[in-house]
Design an enzyme around this catalytic site. Sequence first.
Site, PDB file in Angstrom:
ATOM      1  N   LYS A  29     -19.335  57.880   4.075  1.00 22.05           N
ATOM      2  CA  LYS A  29     -19.720  56.734   4.877  1.00 22.05           C
ATOM      3  C   LYS A  29     -19.471  56.968   6.361  1.00 22.05           C
ATOM      4  O   LYS A  29     -20.008  56.255   7.199  1.00 22.05           O
ATOM      5  CB  LYS A  29     -18.941  55.495   4.443  1.00 22.05           C
ATOM      6  CG  LYS A  29     -19.233  55.046   3.034  1.00 22.05           C
ATOM      7  CD  LYS A  29     -20.634  54.569   2.869  1.00 22.05           C
ATOM      8  CE  LYS A  29     -20.859  53.274   3.588  1.00 22.05           C
ATOM      9  NZ  LYS A  29     -22.229  52.779   3.404  1.00 22.05           N
ATOM     10  N   VAL A 179     -25.972  55.257  -2.276  1.00 26.66           N
ATOM     11  CA  VAL A 179     -25.664  55.851  -0.978  1.00 26.66           C
ATOM     12  C   VAL A 179     -24.798  54.913  -0.140  1.00 26.66           C
ATOM     13  O   VAL A 179     -23.877  55.351   0.545  1.00 26.66           O
ATOM     14  CB  VAL A 179     -26.961  56.205  -0.226  1.00 26.66           C
ATOM     15  CG1 VAL A 179     -26.665  56.639   1.201  1.00 26.66           C
ATOM     16  CG2 VAL A 179     -27.716  57.307  -0.959  1.00 26.66           C
ATOM     17  N   GLU A 180     -25.071  53.620  -0.205  1.00 26.70           N
ATOM     18  CA  GLU A 180     -24.368  52.672   0.657  1.00 26.70           C
ATOM     19  C   GLU A 180     -22.910  52.470   0.255  1.00 26.70           C
ATOM     20  O   GLU A 180     -22.020  52.554   1.098  1.00 26.70           O
ATOM     21  CB  GLU A 180     -25.097  51.322   0.653  1.00 26.70           C
ATOM     22  CG  GLU A 180     -26.425  51.327   1.385  1.00 26.70           C
ATOM     23  CD  GLU A 180     -26.262  51.484   2.884  1.00 26.70           C
ATOM     24  OE1 GLU A 180     -25.157  51.259   3.411  1.00 26.70           O
ATOM     25  OE2 GLU A 180     -27.264  51.844   3.534  1.00 26.70           O
ATOM     26  N   THR A 181     -22.666  52.167  -1.015  1.00 22.95           N
ATOM     27  CA  THR A 181     -21.300  51.796  -1.414  1.00 22.95           C
ATOM     28  C   THR A 181     -20.880  52.350  -2.773  1.00 22.95           C
ATOM     29  O   THR A 181     -19.841  51.961  -3.288  1.00 22.95           O
ATOM     30  CB  THR A 181     -21.166  50.258  -1.490  1.00 22.95           C
ATOM     31  OG1 THR A 181     -22.034  49.754  -2.516  1.00 22.95           O
ATOM     32  CG2 THR A 181     -21.507  49.607  -0.160  1.00 22.95           C
TER      33      THR A 181
END
Length: 387
Positions: A29, A179-181
């Site tokens: 991230k 991908v985000e979280t």
Amino acid sequence: MKAVVSFSNRLALGLTLLFFAGCATSPEKTEQNFNRARSGPTQQAAPSQARTATPYLRPLTSIGAYRASSITGDYAGYPALQRFIDVMVQKHGFERDYLNGLFSQAKRKQWTLDYLAKSDQSLGGKPGKGSWSRYRAKFLDARHINAGVDFWQRHQATLQRASQQYGVPDEYILGIMAVETTFGSFVGNHRIIDALTTLAFDYQRRGDYFRGELENFLVMSRGEGLDPAKPVGSFAGAMGLGQFMPSSFLEWAVDFNGDGKRDLWNPEDSIGSVANYFAKHGWKPGQPVVSPIRGNPSVATLEPGLDKQYPLSTLQQAGLMPTTDCQCNEPLRLLWLRHADQDQYLLGYPNFYVITRYNQSTHYAMAVHELAQAIKSAYRQQVASNP
């Protein structure tokens, strides 16, 4: 979110800073949120300013016992904040004493400002050799793929309903959340009020944008019945499994489980909201995302990048042909991926560009695409082995 440059040093720095405080720290991230903060976080509509908040039809009741005649704490004596409060009172009907009390609780995130000051120095660089290989390795792994299969199994009915309603394949909804979280494993641990206040009034290069997001966050919190000091997310103010910014929440978040509220920390609402976001940005059901190329792009005169579009006739004149016939007339984009041992060129179709509306990065969109395919393949294998 501009094209990715070499981030190995910044990644190490991000790990040192514990990009997400406490246990909500995800190595991959760092680069992703760096991109988001320096050029305008997730799903911005315009590069210079966030959207104007849309008023709610619910009763205008602010949540939380915040009352003060003046601002104290980290943001005492900020004229720009006082002007912002004037706007919130006049435009949206907030009580001045309430906002004075709320902003007296806001904390200035100095490490965020230091990080961005150092990171902003690299704006405009081209991708270095092996940059795609390094970026890809952070996402195309067993952890993300297995988590995707597990999430698909647990939320199969919701994913199917979202796909049917919005025309977006299950796997691409999953690719975003992977991908985000990693499906909620790393949603961030920064109070949104601290993140947005810091960036709105102390990050000069993008202050206008973040003041717009702070406005939207306060309107969002009141409309959804949330205490604005409670929600947590990324250092840039992104929220939930899909990491929506407040402006994106107001425009594209949906109540997909029918409980009367939009909750992006809820898997069902997140699934529906990501699918709605894709649909509203022009996802074309049944159309491809990327295609290999016949020809040698390295000797062509065409420039790769998301901001360059080429009709098929122009590509053909340059000796380039897609290997997938989508029967579509829209211009295509030439994508340049730098592996450790070679450069790779692909053609991006309109659906690829839709993914980049979530995060303006070729690397990001390719990671979503490849993870979507990998999760879909693993899920099918799992279903086949357990009929």
